[in-house]
Design an enzyme around this catalytic site. Structure first.
Site, PDB file in Angstrom:
ATOM      1  N   LYS A 144      -6.459 -14.385 -53.512  1.00  0.00           N
ATOM      2  CA  LYS A 144      -7.391 -14.534 -52.389  1.00  0.00           C
ATOM      3  C   LYS A 144      -6.769 -13.947 -51.118  1.00  0.00           C
ATOM      4  O   LYS A 144      -5.545 -13.745 -51.061  1.00  0.00           O
ATOM      5  CB  LYS A 144      -7.721 -16.017 -52.186  1.00  0.00           C
ATOM      6  CG  LYS A 144      -6.508 -16.900 -51.908  1.00  0.00           C
ATOM      7  CD  LYS A 144      -6.844 -18.381 -52.066  1.00  0.00           C
ATOM      8  CE  LYS A 144      -5.639 -19.247 -51.717  1.00  0.00           C
ATOM      9  NZ  LYS A 144      -5.860 -20.660 -52.119  1.00  0.00           N
ATOM     10  N   ARG A 204     -11.748 -32.252 -50.347  1.00  0.00           N
ATOM     11  CA  ARG A 204     -12.108 -31.044 -49.609  1.00  0.00           C
ATOM     12  C   ARG A 204     -13.263 -30.396 -50.350  1.00  0.00           C
ATOM     13  O   ARG A 204     -14.396 -30.422 -49.915  1.00  0.00           O
ATOM     14  CB  ARG A 204     -10.880 -30.121 -49.524  1.00  0.00           C
ATOM     15  CG  ARG A 204     -11.083 -28.871 -48.716  1.00  0.00           C
ATOM     16  CD  ARG A 204      -9.827 -28.010 -48.686  1.00  0.00           C
ATOM     17  NE  ARG A 204      -9.484 -27.471 -50.008  1.00  0.00           N
ATOM     18  CZ  ARG A 204      -8.528 -26.566 -50.217  1.00  0.00           C
ATOM     19  NH1 ARG A 204      -7.791 -26.127 -49.212  1.00  0.00           N
ATOM     20  NH2 ARG A 204      -8.290 -26.112 -51.431  1.00  0.00           N
ATOM     21  N   TYR A 257       8.501 -12.094 -20.853  1.00  0.00           N
ATOM     22  CA  TYR A 257       7.501 -12.963 -20.226  1.00  0.00           C
ATOM     23  C   TYR A 257       8.047 -14.366 -19.982  1.00  0.00           C
ATOM     24  O   TYR A 257       8.741 -14.930 -20.832  1.00  0.00           O
ATOM     25  CB  TYR A 257       6.271 -13.091 -21.124  1.00  0.00           C
ATOM     26  CG  TYR A 257       5.365 -11.888 -21.119  1.00  0.00           C
ATOM     27  CD1 TYR A 257       4.744 -11.451 -19.955  1.00  0.00           C
ATOM     28  CD2 TYR A 257       5.108 -11.199 -22.299  1.00  0.00           C
ATOM     29  CE1 TYR A 257       3.893 -10.355 -19.962  1.00  0.00           C
ATOM     30  CE2 TYR A 257       4.259 -10.107 -22.322  1.00  0.00           C
ATOM     31  CZ  TYR A 257       3.647  -9.684 -21.155  1.00  0.00           C
ATOM     32  OH  TYR A 257       2.811  -8.611 -21.176  1.00  0.00           O
ATOM     33  N   MET A 303       2.914  -9.192 -27.453  1.00  0.00           N
ATOM     34  CA  MET A 303       1.892  -8.773 -28.417  1.00  0.00           C
ATOM     35  C   MET A 303       2.391  -7.636 -29.313  1.00  0.00           C
ATOM     36  O   MET A 303       2.184  -7.625 -30.519  1.00  0.00           O
ATOM     37  CB  MET A 303       0.632  -8.317 -27.681  1.00  0.00           C
ATOM     38  CG  MET A 303      -0.509  -7.959 -28.623  1.00  0.00           C
ATOM     39  SD  MET A 303      -1.903  -7.208 -27.785  1.00  0.00           S
ATOM     40  CE  MET A 303      -2.551  -8.580 -26.870  1.00  0.00           C
TER      41      MET A 303
HETATM   42  C1  LIG Z   1      -4.794 -21.097 -52.853  1.00  0.00           C
HETATM   43  C2  LIG Z   1      -5.019 -21.908 -54.065  1.00  0.00           C
HETATM   44  C3  LIG Z   1      -4.103 -21.870 -55.130  1.00  0.00           C
HETATM   45  C4  LIG Z   1      -2.767 -21.176 -55.027  1.00  0.00           C
HETATM   46  O1  LIG Z   1      -1.903 -22.017 -54.295  1.00  0.00           O
HETATM   47  P1  LIG Z   1      -0.370 -21.651 -54.017  1.00  0.00           P
HETATM   48  O2  LIG Z   1       0.147 -22.860 -53.330  1.00  0.00           O
HETATM   49  O3  LIG Z   1      -0.375 -20.448 -53.153  1.00  0.00           O
HETATM   50  O4  LIG Z   1       0.274 -21.399 -55.336  1.00  0.00           O
HETATM   51  C5  LIG Z   1      -4.427 -22.540 -56.291  1.00  0.00           C
HETATM   52  N1  LIG Z   1      -5.583 -23.245 -56.381  1.00  0.00           N
HETATM   53  C6  LIG Z   1      -6.472 -23.343 -55.368  1.00  0.00           C
HETATM   54  C7  LIG Z   1      -7.706 -24.150 -55.528  1.00  0.00           C
HETATM   55  C8  LIG Z   1      -6.211 -22.684 -54.171  1.00  0.00           C
HETATM   56  O5  LIG Z   1      -7.064 -22.793 -53.153  1.00  0.00           O
END
Ligand SMILES: *Cc1c(COP(=O)(O)O)cnc(C)c1O
Length: 392
Positions: A61, A158, A280, A333
Site C-alpha cells: 500500500k 477501526r 531559522y 524546507m
Molecule cells: C499496513 C497493514 C499491514 C502491514 O503492516 P506492517 O506493520 O507494515 O507489517 C498488514 N495488515 C493490515 C490490515 C495493514 O493495514
C-alpha cells in the site's frame, strides 16, 4: 587481517556500486534515493522462513511504503510472492497494470465501486454487513459469486466486522453463498510490542471468530505479528514494514536489513565563528570555529523538521565516508546544515554527497529523532529524489 565474511564482501561491492551510481547521477539531482531490491528480496525470504508453512504476502500500500510499487512488487514476485495487499482501488489498478497476483484492497468496498473491483480483478476486504451485502448483491446480479476477504474485528476497533455480526453472517447462508470467500483476516493493534497482553487476546479471539468460517484461509500477522511466533501465523502473513527494512518490534535486534539509502548534495561548505547561530530561530549557537556543510534536502523531502537540532538537543547525523556529521540547527524546507569540522577537506566539495539514511542512520533512527515511526519516514520521502533501484 581477518578474512571478511560473505556479508562484508557483498557490502563492499554494494558500497562501490553506490559510489558509482552517485558519481553518475544527473548533475542537477539534489537528492538520490537508492532502493536495494536485493535486500527487499532477502527480507521477504527471511520473513517467509520465519512463518512457513504459511504463505507470505506483500503489503504494498501507499506505493510500497513510498519506495515504488512496480519495482518492489516485481522483486517480490521473483521470490514467489503471489498475494498483494494495497489500501485503495487506485493502488490495485496500478498493481494490476503489471501483475497477475491476487490483490486485496484493505480499505474495503466503497459504495458503488463493485464494478471497478471486478474490472480490475481486485478483492475487497469486507468490513461490515453493508459491504458484505453490497458485494453479495453485485455477485448475484453478475450471476457469479466474486472473490473477497472478510475482516473480523478482534480489538483494533477501526475496521472489521464486530464479533456478533460475524456470527450472524456465518449463520446466514444466503449472504455467504453470494460471495466467493477467499480469506478471513484481522489486524493486531500491538504487534510491535511483543510483551503486550493484547496480542494473545486478539489471537484467541481470531481463532474463535475465524472458526465460524471453516475451510477459509486465515490471516492475522503483520510484520510484528510474524515475530510473535507460530500461533500467530495461521495460513497467510501480511508483512509490510519489515520488507522495507523498518524494525517490526520496538525491542530486540532488527531481524531485517536496510533497504533505503538517501543522499543529498553539498550545496556549500562554509566556515563560521564560535558564537554565530545557525539557521531559522537561531536555536543553535556554535561553540567553536566550525565548518558547516549545507545539504540539499529538507522537510519537503521527508527529512522531518521535528528532528531539528538545537543547543539542548541532538539531531540525526549525516555521513560522509566514515565520518559522522552532527546536524546543526533547524531543518529547513529544502536545506539542512551539518557540522563538517572534523571531515578532511578533500572529502568536502560542492556537489558531493552526504548520506542521510542508510545502514548507519536508519529509517528507524530518523523516525525516533522526529518522534515518529519508520512507516511515516518512508511514506513521506517526497518527490525530488532521483530514484535508483539496485538489484544484486
Ligand atoms: C499496513 C497493514 C499491514 C502491514 O503492516 P506492517 O506493520 O507494515 O507489517 C498488514 N495488515 C493490515 C490490515 C495493514 O493495514
Amino acid at each position: 587481517m581477518a578474512t571478511p565474511g560473505c556479508g562484508a564482501v557483498m557490502d563492499e561491492a554494494f558500497a562501490a556500486r553506490i559510489e558509482s551510481e552517485l558519481a553518475n547521477a544527473p548533475p542537477h539531482a539534489t537528492g538520490v534515493a537508492i532502493v536495494r531490491l536485493g535486500a527487499i528480496r532477502r527480507n521477504y525470504r527471511k520473513l517467509r522462513e520465519l512463518a512457513q508453512p504459511a504463505e507470505t504476502a506483500g503489503v504494498v500500500k501507499a506505493n510500497a511504503y513510498g519506495l515504488g510499487i512496480e519495482a518492489v512488487f516485481s522483486a517480490l514476485e521473483k521470490e514467489g510472492c503471489r498475494t498483494a495487499f494495497v489500501a485503495t482501488l487506485g493502488e490495485a489498478q496500478a498493481l494490476r497494470g503489471f501483475s497477475k497476483a491476487a490483490i486485496y484492497v484493505l480499505d474495503g468496498l466503497l459504495p458503488g465501486t463493485a464494478p471497478l473491483f471486478e474490472e480490475i480483478g481486485a478483492r475487497p476486504v469486507l468490513s461490515s454487513l453493508d459491504e458484505i451485502s453490497e458485494w453479495g448483491a453485485y455477485g448475484k446480479a453478475r450471476a457469479t459469486p466474486l472473490p473477497a476477504a472478510i475482516h473480523v474485528d478482534t480489538g483494533m476497533t477501526r475496521l472489521g466486522v464486530p464479533g456478533e455480526d460475524a456470527a450472524l453472517i456465518a449463520q446466514t447462508p444466503e449472504l455467504l453463498s453470494q460471495i466467493d470467500l477467499r480469506l478471513v483476516m484481522s489486524h493486531l493493534a500491538c504487534a510491535d510490542e511483543p510483551a503486550h497482553t493484547k496480542n494473545e487476546a486478539q489471537r484467541a479471539r481470531f481463532a474463535e471468530l475465524s472458526s465460524l468460517f471453516p475451510e477459509v484461509p486465515r490471516s492475522l500477522a503483520n510484520s510484528g505479528g510474524i515475530l510473535l511466533g507460530p500461533q500467530f501465523h495461521f495460513d497467510l502473513t501480511r508483512p509490510g514494514i519489515a520488507l522495507y527494512g523498518g524494525r517490526p518490534a520496538s525491542t530486540g535486534a532488527n531481524p531485517v536489513e536496510p533497504v533505503l539509502w538517501l543522499f543529498a548534495r553539498i550545496a556549500e561548505v562554509r566556515p563560521a565563528r564560535a558564537g554565530e547561530t545557525v539557521g531559522y530561530g537561531a536555536v543553535q549557537t556554535l561553540k567553536r570555529r566550525t565548518k558547516i556543510a549545507t545539504a540539499t534536502a529538507g522537510y519537503a523531502d521527508g527529512f522531518f523538521r521535528a528532528a531539528s537540532a538545537s543547543d539542548t538537543r541532538e539531531g540525526p547525523p549525516g555521513f560522509i565516508g566514515a565520518h559522522r556529521l552532527p546536524l546543526l540547527g533547524r531543518v529547513s524546507m529544502d536545506l539542512v546544515t551539518f557540522d563538517a569540522t572534523d571531515v578532511p577537506d578533500e572529502l568536502l566539495h560542492r556537489g558531493g554527497w552526504i548520506e542521510l539514511i542508510g545502514g548507519r542512520a536508519t529509517v528507524d533512527d530518523l523516525a525516533s529523532f522526529a518522534g515518529t515511526i519508520s512507516y511515516e519516514v518512508l511514506t513521506s520521502l517526497g518527490h525530488r529524489y532521483h530514484r535508483i533501484y539496485l538489484d544484486d
